[in-house]
Design a protein around this motif. Sequence first.
Motif, PDB file in Angstrom:
ATOM      1  N   MET A 175      20.413 -20.825 -49.313  1.00  0.00           N
ATOM      2  CA  MET A 175      21.589 -21.454 -48.707  1.00  0.00           C
ATOM      3  C   MET A 175      22.400 -22.271 -49.712  1.00  0.00           C
ATOM      4  N   LYS A 176      22.016 -22.196 -50.977  1.00  0.00           N
ATOM      5  CA  LYS A 176      22.749 -22.963 -51.995  1.00  0.00           C
ATOM      6  C   LYS A 176      23.531 -22.056 -52.932  1.00  0.00           C
ATOM      7  N   ILE A 179      29.719 -27.327 -37.214  1.00  0.00           N
ATOM      8  CA  ILE A 179      30.107 -26.216 -38.106  1.00  0.00           C
ATOM      9  C   ILE A 179      30.742 -26.796 -39.369  1.00  0.00           C
ATOM     10  N   ILE A 180      31.645 -27.751 -39.155  1.00  0.00           N
ATOM     11  CA  ILE A 180      32.380 -28.343 -40.292  1.00  0.00           C
ATOM     12  C   ILE A 180      31.385 -29.025 -41.233  1.00  0.00           C
ATOM     13  N   GLU A 181      30.442 -29.738 -40.636  1.00  0.00           N
ATOM     14  CA  GLU A 181      29.452 -30.455 -41.440  1.00  0.00           C
ATOM     15  C   GLU A 181      28.581 -29.476 -42.233  1.00  0.00           C
ATOM     16  N   LEU A 182      28.136 -28.415 -41.542  1.00  0.00           N
ATOM     17  CA  LEU A 182      27.268 -27.423 -42.200  1.00  0.00           C
ATOM     18  C   LEU A 182      27.985 -26.744 -43.364  1.00  0.00           C
ATOM     19  N   VAL A 183      29.206 -26.247 -43.109  1.00  0.00           N
ATOM     20  CA  VAL A 183      29.940 -25.524 -44.155  1.00  0.00           C
ATOM     21  C   VAL A 183      30.199 -26.462 -45.338  1.00  0.00           C
ATOM     22  N   ASN A 184      30.595 -27.695 -45.042  1.00  0.00           N
ATOM     23  CA  ASN A 184      30.864 -28.637 -46.134  1.00  0.00           C
ATOM     24  C   ASN A 184      29.615 -28.969 -46.938  1.00  0.00           C
ATOM     25  N   ASN A 185      28.455 -28.931 -46.287  1.00  0.00           N
ATOM     26  CA  ASN A 185      27.193 -29.191 -47.001  1.00  0.00           C
ATOM     27  C   ASN A 185      26.772 -28.008 -47.839  1.00  0.00           C
ATOM     28  N   ILE A 186      27.048 -26.809 -47.351  1.00  0.00           N
ATOM     29  CA  ILE A 186      26.564 -25.596 -48.037  1.00  0.00           C
ATOM     30  C   ILE A 186      27.496 -25.238 -49.198  1.00  0.00           C
TER      31      ILE A 186
END
Length: 458
Positions: free
Chosen positions: A328-329, A348-355
Motif C-alpha cells: 500500500m506504499k 476516503i479522503i483520509e485514506l487516499v491522502n495517507n497512501i
Amino acid sequence: MKNIEELLSKQNNFYKSGKTKSWEFRKKSLIKLRESIKKHRDEIILAIDKDLGKGEFEAIITEILIVLEEIKFFLKKGKSFSKIKKVKKTLLSIDANGYIHPTPYGLTLIMSPWNYPFNLSLFPLVGSIASGNCVVLKPSSITENTSLIIQKIIEEAFDESHVATVLGTREATDELLSYKFDKIFFTGSEYVGKIILEKASKTLTPCVLELGGKSPVIIDNMKEEYIEKSLKRIIWGKFLNSGQTCISPDYIIADISLKDKIPTIFKKVIKLFEEEKKLHKIVNKKHYDRLCSYLKQGNILHGGEYDNESMSISMTLIEPKNIEQILMKEEIFGPVLPILYFNKKEEIIELVNNICKTPLSLYVFSTRNIFTSYITENLEYGGACINGTITHILNHNLAFGGVGSSGMGTYHGHESFKCFSRMVSICKKDFIKDIPLKYPPYKKRMWAMNILYKHFSK
Ligand code: NAD
C-alpha cells in the motif's frame, strides 16, 4: 555508442539553419515518420511481444494506433497551431498590437520508460517534431528489442541532425544529461524524475516530468448490475499491459456494504479476461519478485497464482493486512489489486491522502453526482475518469499529466504543441499612435493616473 558531442553539434547547426521553422518541413517529417512506422508494423509488434509478452491486439491499440492518431491530429491541426496569432489590446496597451509567436525550444531530449516502450517514445516525439524542434530520443534499456526497432524507424525517417536515438543504460543518460538541451521531456519513475530535475537545474533546462503513483479507484454503493459493470471496466484497466501502466487502477476503496458482494462479482467478471490470459508475464525478475512479495501481505480473495519459470502472476484481488504494508506504499505496477473499504465518505479522503496524496489518476464509480463531486473536489490528482478507467488519456482534447509526486507539465494533442513550444510575445507599435500621458511632467498627469487607479480598483 554515438559521439554525443558531435551529434549535438550537428543538431545545433541544423536547428540554426531554420529549416524546422517551416510547417511544410514539419509536415513532411511527420509523414516520413508515419510511413516508417507503417513499414515496420509487424516488427514493432514482434519486438513488443518479445520484450513484454503483449499480444498483437494490445500492441496495436496501446502502442501503435495511439501514435498514428497523434500524427494524424498534427497533420490536420499543426499548421494552425504554428501560426502567429494576434491578441486583443488592453486599456494599458491601447497604442500597441500584441502577437504570440509559437517558437520551438531548439534541442529537446526525450527519455522514455519500458512499460509502453514504443508509445511513450514516439508520442512525445510527434509533438516535438510538430513544434519544430530537433530531438534526441533515449528509450529504455530494459525493452531492448523495441528500442532497436525504434532506432531503425528513426534512422530511416530522419537525418540524425534532426532526430536521433541514443541507446544504452544509465551511463548513456548520464552522459546526455551532462550536455545542455533546451527542453527535457522525461517519462518514468518518481525516483529517476528527481535525478533528472536535479541535473537539469544545473543548466536551468525546463523539464516535463511524467511520473507514476498509486491511482485509487473509489466504488460507491450501487445496484449489483452497476457494480458488475464497474468491475469489468476496472479489470480491463488493470488487465492492460498486465497492470504495468502508469495510470493502472492501483487499489480499490469500496463502500463497506459491498464487502461480501465484490469478491463474488469479481470472480464472475474476471472469467472473460482469464479466458484470454490467466498468467501475466512480468517484465523482469526484480519486478516479478517484488510483486510476488505483495501476495503475502494480505488475504487473497481471488488469484494469487504465480509461475517462477515464466515470471508470470495471475490477476489477484487482495485485502491488505493494513495500509502500512509495502503493497500500500509503493506503486504496484502489476496484476495485483488490493481492496480497502470505507464507512463514511470522509474516510476516503483520509485514506487516499495517507497512501499517496497526489496520484496520477483518480477513478470514481458512482451513480450519485453529489458523491462523485465530493471525491473529485476534495482530492488532488493529475486527471480523473468517472465510471471508467484509462479512457481519459484516449481523448487528445484532454491534457495529460501529473501533479506533485506524479509529475509536472502536460501533453497530448494541442497540449503537446504547447509543451514543446515557447509562446513568445511580441508587442508592435507604429510611429503615429503614442499616448502622451505616459511622458513627464508626471505631476501634471496625476489626474489621468487617478482615473486609471479608480478604474482598476473597482
Ligand atoms: P525509470 O524511471 O526507471 O526509467 C525511465 C528512464 O530513465 C529510462 O529511459 C531509463 O533508462 C532512465 N534511467 C533509469 N535510471 C536512471 C538514472 N539513475 N539516471 C538517469 N536515467 C535513468 O522508469 P521505468 O521503470 O522505466 O518505468 C516505470 C515508471 O514510469 C513507473 O513509475 C510509471 O508509473 C512511470 N510511468 C509514467 C508514465 C506517465 O505518463 N506519467 C507513463 C509510463 C510510466
